[in-house]
Design a protein around this motif. Sequence first.
Motif, mmCIF file in Angstrom:
data_model
loop_
_atom_site.group_PDB
_atom_site.id
_atom_site.type_symbol
_atom_site.label_atom_id
_atom_site.label_comp_id
_atom_site.label_asym_id
_atom_site.label_seq_id
_atom_site.Cartn_x
_atom_site.Cartn_y
_atom_site.Cartn_z
ATOM 1 N N ALA A 114 1.217 -1.249 0.338
ATOM 2 C CA ALA A 114 -0.102 -0.109 -0.239
ATOM 3 C C ALA A 114 1.144 1.302 -0.087
ATOM 4 O O ALA A 114 1.867 1.449 0.414
ATOM 5 C CB ALA A 114 -0.725 -0.025 1.254
ATOM 6 N N PRO A 115 0.199 2.321 -1.154
ATOM 7 C CA PRO A 115 1.240 3.564 -0.323
ATOM 8 C C PRO A 115 1.322 4.439 0.819
ATOM 9 O O PRO A 115 0.492 4.187 1.610
ATOM 10 C CB PRO A 115 0.591 4.417 -1.577
ATOM 11 N N GLY A 116 2.383 4.272 1.098
ATOM 12 C CA GLY A 116 2.544 5.349 1.898
ATOM 13 C C GLY A 116 2.612 6.489 1.988
ATOM 14 O O GLY A 116 2.058 7.297 1.328
ATOM 15 N N LEU A 117 4.140 7.380 2.543
ATOM 16 C CA LEU A 117 3.967 9.329 2.522
ATOM 17 C C LEU A 117 5.037 8.958 0.971
ATOM 18 O O LEU A 117 6.375 8.465 1.007
ATOM 19 C CB LEU A 117 4.771 9.598 3.374
ATOM 20 N N ASN A 118 4.952 10.043 -0.090
ATOM 21 C CA ASN A 118 5.265 9.790 -1.226
ATOM 22 C C ASN A 118 5.779 11.963 -1.241
ATOM 23 O O ASN A 118 5.100 12.589 -0.732
ATOM 24 C CB ASN A 118 4.522 9.666 -3.024
ATOM 25 N N ASP A 119 6.980 11.595 -1.240
ATOM 26 C CA ASP A 119 7.687 12.593 -1.492
ATOM 27 C C ASP A 119 8.404 12.983 -3.293
ATOM 28 O O ASP A 119 8.940 12.707 -3.416
ATOM 29 C CB ASP A 119 8.911 13.316 -0.664
ATOM 30 N N LEU A 120 7.308 13.764 -3.787
ATOM 31 C CA LEU A 120 7.871 13.818 -5.220
ATOM 32 C C LEU A 120 8.232 15.279 -5.377
ATOM 33 O O LEU A 120 7.632 15.891 -6.454
ATOM 34 C CB LEU A 120 6.474 13.306 -5.906
ATOM 35 N N ARG A 121 8.728 16.392 -4.826
ATOM 36 C CA ARG A 121 8.799 17.517 -5.126
ATOM 37 C C ARG A 121 9.753 17.492 -5.896
ATOM 38 O O ARG A 121 10.065 19.466 -6.873
ATOM 39 C CB ARG A 121 9.232 18.272 -3.942
#
Length: 291
Positions: A114-121
Amino acid sequence: MTPPTASADFSASASASASAASSEPSVGDGATAPRADCIADSAGGLTFDVTDHGGPDPAHLVLTDRDSGEDVRLPLTPAGDGSLRAALPSSVRLPEGRWDVFAQVAGEEPQRLAPGLNDLRSLVDRVPSGSRGFVAVRIPYATKHGNLTVRSWLRAPHAEAGELLIADGEMTVRGRVYGTAITPKAYAEIRSRQDGGPALRTELTPRGEEFTFRVGYEELDAGRWDLWVRPEGEDGLAVRVARLLDDVADKKPIFTYPTARLDTERGRIAVEPYYTSDNDLAVLVTTAAAE
């Protein structure tokens, strides 16, 4: 990065194998699955931090192409914060498609993450060098079932759509080419998606690696039209115009544009630019009732 909070064990039996191909595997409630935090870098790489399974057996992150069933396996190693880490550098080829993400302990079935935290900055306003001749884009996202999937694009070369100016029955497309040079022979094409349909040529104005071209709505019949550029002219490659270089995996419901209605020699039409499910730029033309 906050460590994942889910405590589910990787060795729990998954109801679908990582090799499932035709659609998203149905593997249970994403809220109780082990979670993976994702960090994207500006080069196109991803790092996954996954809940530690707590055992000595080796573990791998498995990405499975939903269409072909092809797997990419990445070793999961301790990250020192109670999680396991896998790196997918931009140098590892990930063909274009949707890649479902699993974790697998040696000897056990793969388990959907499952997705957690995404840092896509780092993906926002990204400007690749284009020196490798291709652009690689990987965007992690949550599926409708609450699972983690990576949308991958691999374009060689690539034409990135920028600002769209819509006014007076036409659209002006601004963009940038990566992986090739724009020559004086360059032009743009507006291609009918209908089998055997026409391809309309339109002038392309270059400025270094950037370009501008016009789509005249009055020239278009009813149907769907795809936008391409030919940076080297008719003897070179045709390059699909798309918007890939940001953190939005699915542009279609996010980027919406006004519908223009105008009278042509063939009758009244309604014209709407849009992004396809692959984030390619297209135009939809339909017949419209007279006002």
